[in-house]
Design a protein around this motif. Structure first.
Motif, PDB file in Angstrom:
ATOM      1  N   UNK A 103       0.687  -1.124  -0.071  1.00  0.00           N
ATOM      2  CA  UNK A 103      -0.299   0.380  -0.011  1.00  0.00           C
ATOM      3  C   UNK A 103       0.941   1.049  -0.100  1.00  0.00           C
ATOM      4  N   UNK A 104       2.207   0.944   0.588  1.00  0.00           N
ATOM      5  CA  UNK A 104       3.095   1.878   0.569  1.00  0.00           C
ATOM      6  C   UNK A 104       3.551   2.531  -0.286  1.00  0.00           C
ATOM      7  N   UNK A 105       4.044   1.315  -1.257  1.00  0.00           N
ATOM      8  CA  UNK A 105       4.156   1.594  -2.813  1.00  0.00           C
ATOM      9  C   UNK A 105       3.957   2.020  -4.072  1.00  0.00           C
ATOM     10  N   UNK A 106       2.068   1.968  -3.462  1.00  0.00           N
ATOM     11  CA  UNK A 106       0.894   2.254  -4.387  1.00  0.00           C
ATOM     12  C   UNK A 106       0.710   3.889  -3.932  1.00  0.00           C
ATOM     13  N   UNK A 114      -7.187   1.370  -4.063  1.00  0.00           N
ATOM     14  CA  UNK A 114      -6.895  -0.032  -4.634  1.00  0.00           C
ATOM     15  C   UNK A 114      -7.331  -0.403  -3.578  1.00  0.00           C
ATOM     16  N   UNK A 115      -7.696  -0.031  -2.276  1.00  0.00           N
ATOM     17  CA  UNK A 115      -8.396  -0.800  -0.870  1.00  0.00           C
ATOM     18  C   UNK A 115      -9.968  -0.758  -1.247  1.00  0.00           C
ATOM     19  N   UNK A 142      -7.431   3.106 -10.863  1.00  0.00           N
ATOM     20  CA  UNK A 142      -7.086   1.719  -9.899  1.00  0.00           C
ATOM     21  C   UNK A 142      -5.670   1.408 -11.653  1.00  0.00           C
ATOM     22  N   UNK A 143      -5.818   1.754 -12.222  1.00  0.00           N
ATOM     23  CA  UNK A 143      -5.121   0.883 -13.368  1.00  0.00           C
ATOM     24  C   UNK A 143      -3.672   1.370 -13.085  1.00  0.00           C
ATOM     25  N   UNK A 144      -3.642   3.009 -12.475  1.00  0.00           N
ATOM     26  CA  UNK A 144      -2.208   3.690 -12.039  1.00  0.00           C
ATOM     27  C   UNK A 144      -1.852   2.255 -11.102  1.00  0.00           C
ATOM     28  N   UNK A 145      -2.330   2.605  -9.780  1.00  0.00           N
ATOM     29  CA  UNK A 145      -1.883   1.871  -8.847  1.00  0.00           C
ATOM     30  C   UNK A 145      -2.065   0.551  -8.874  1.00  0.00           C
ATOM     31  N   UNK A 146      -2.596  -0.306  -9.384  1.00  0.00           N
ATOM     32  CA  UNK A 146      -2.159  -1.098  -9.889  1.00  0.00           C
ATOM     33  C   UNK A 146      -0.760  -1.717 -10.675  1.00  0.00           C
ATOM     34  N   UNK A 147      -0.704  -0.890 -11.099  1.00  0.00           N
ATOM     35  CA  UNK A 147       0.956  -0.720 -11.892  1.00  0.00           C
ATOM     36  C   UNK A 147       1.740  -0.319 -10.835  1.00  0.00           C
TER      37      UNK A 147
END
Length: 156
Positions: A103-106, A114-115, A142-147
């Motif tokens: 989560x910190x990396x996101x 994302x959560x 969301x796609x940015x977070x998933x990347x």
């Protein structure tokens, strides 16, 4: 697994179970066992790398038992409760650390959606409304977070 049921759609897009009686208004078939992330993947809206990153985050979230529990667990574990060679408490702590690091990396601004979608199982429209975002902005974020999560997990 498929748990398909017919749901009624109201004028604002909210779903409700079909009740006995006349079938008026719009209805859709819904697979209740499908996660929002799996729904996005099945329609080609996220790629395999993004899906795998989301599934890893969800697995750590569930292993860490972060979600509130509504009942007591009275059944003993048949397998002895060990995962990855760790006792249950150590495995839970390790999963919590992995979840926190992911989560910190996101990062801020991305980890919220994302959560909500990956861990809480909210659909994108529900998440967008809860976060006060315009319609269809959630998928981009969301796609940015998933990347970012995929980079964190070292997925290629």
């Amino acid at each position: 697994m498929r748990d398909v049921t017919e749901m009624r759609i109201d004028g604002e897009g909210r779903r409700s179970p079909m009740s006995g009686g006349a079938r008026t208004g719009r209805t859709v078939m819904v697979n209740r066992a499908e996660s929002p992330l799996a729904w996005l993947r099945a329609r080609g809206l996220i790629d395999v790398r993004q899906f795998e990153a989301g599934e890893r985050l969800r697995a750590d979230y569930e292993r860490a038992s972060i979600a509130p529990s509504v009942t007591m667990r009275w059944t003993p574990r048949v397998d002895g409760g060990e995962a990855d060679g760790l006792d249950p408490t150590t495995a839970q702590i390790a999963a919590k650390r992995r979840f926190d690091a992911a989560m910190a990396a996101a990062g801020p601004g991305l980890k919220d959606v994302a959560w909500r979608v990956i861990c809480a199982g909210e659909t994108l429209p529900v998440s967008e409304k809860a976060l006060g975002w315009p319609a269809r902005a959630g998928r981009l974020v969301l796609t940015l977070a998933l990347d970012r999560l995929a980079d964190h997990y070292g997925l290629r």
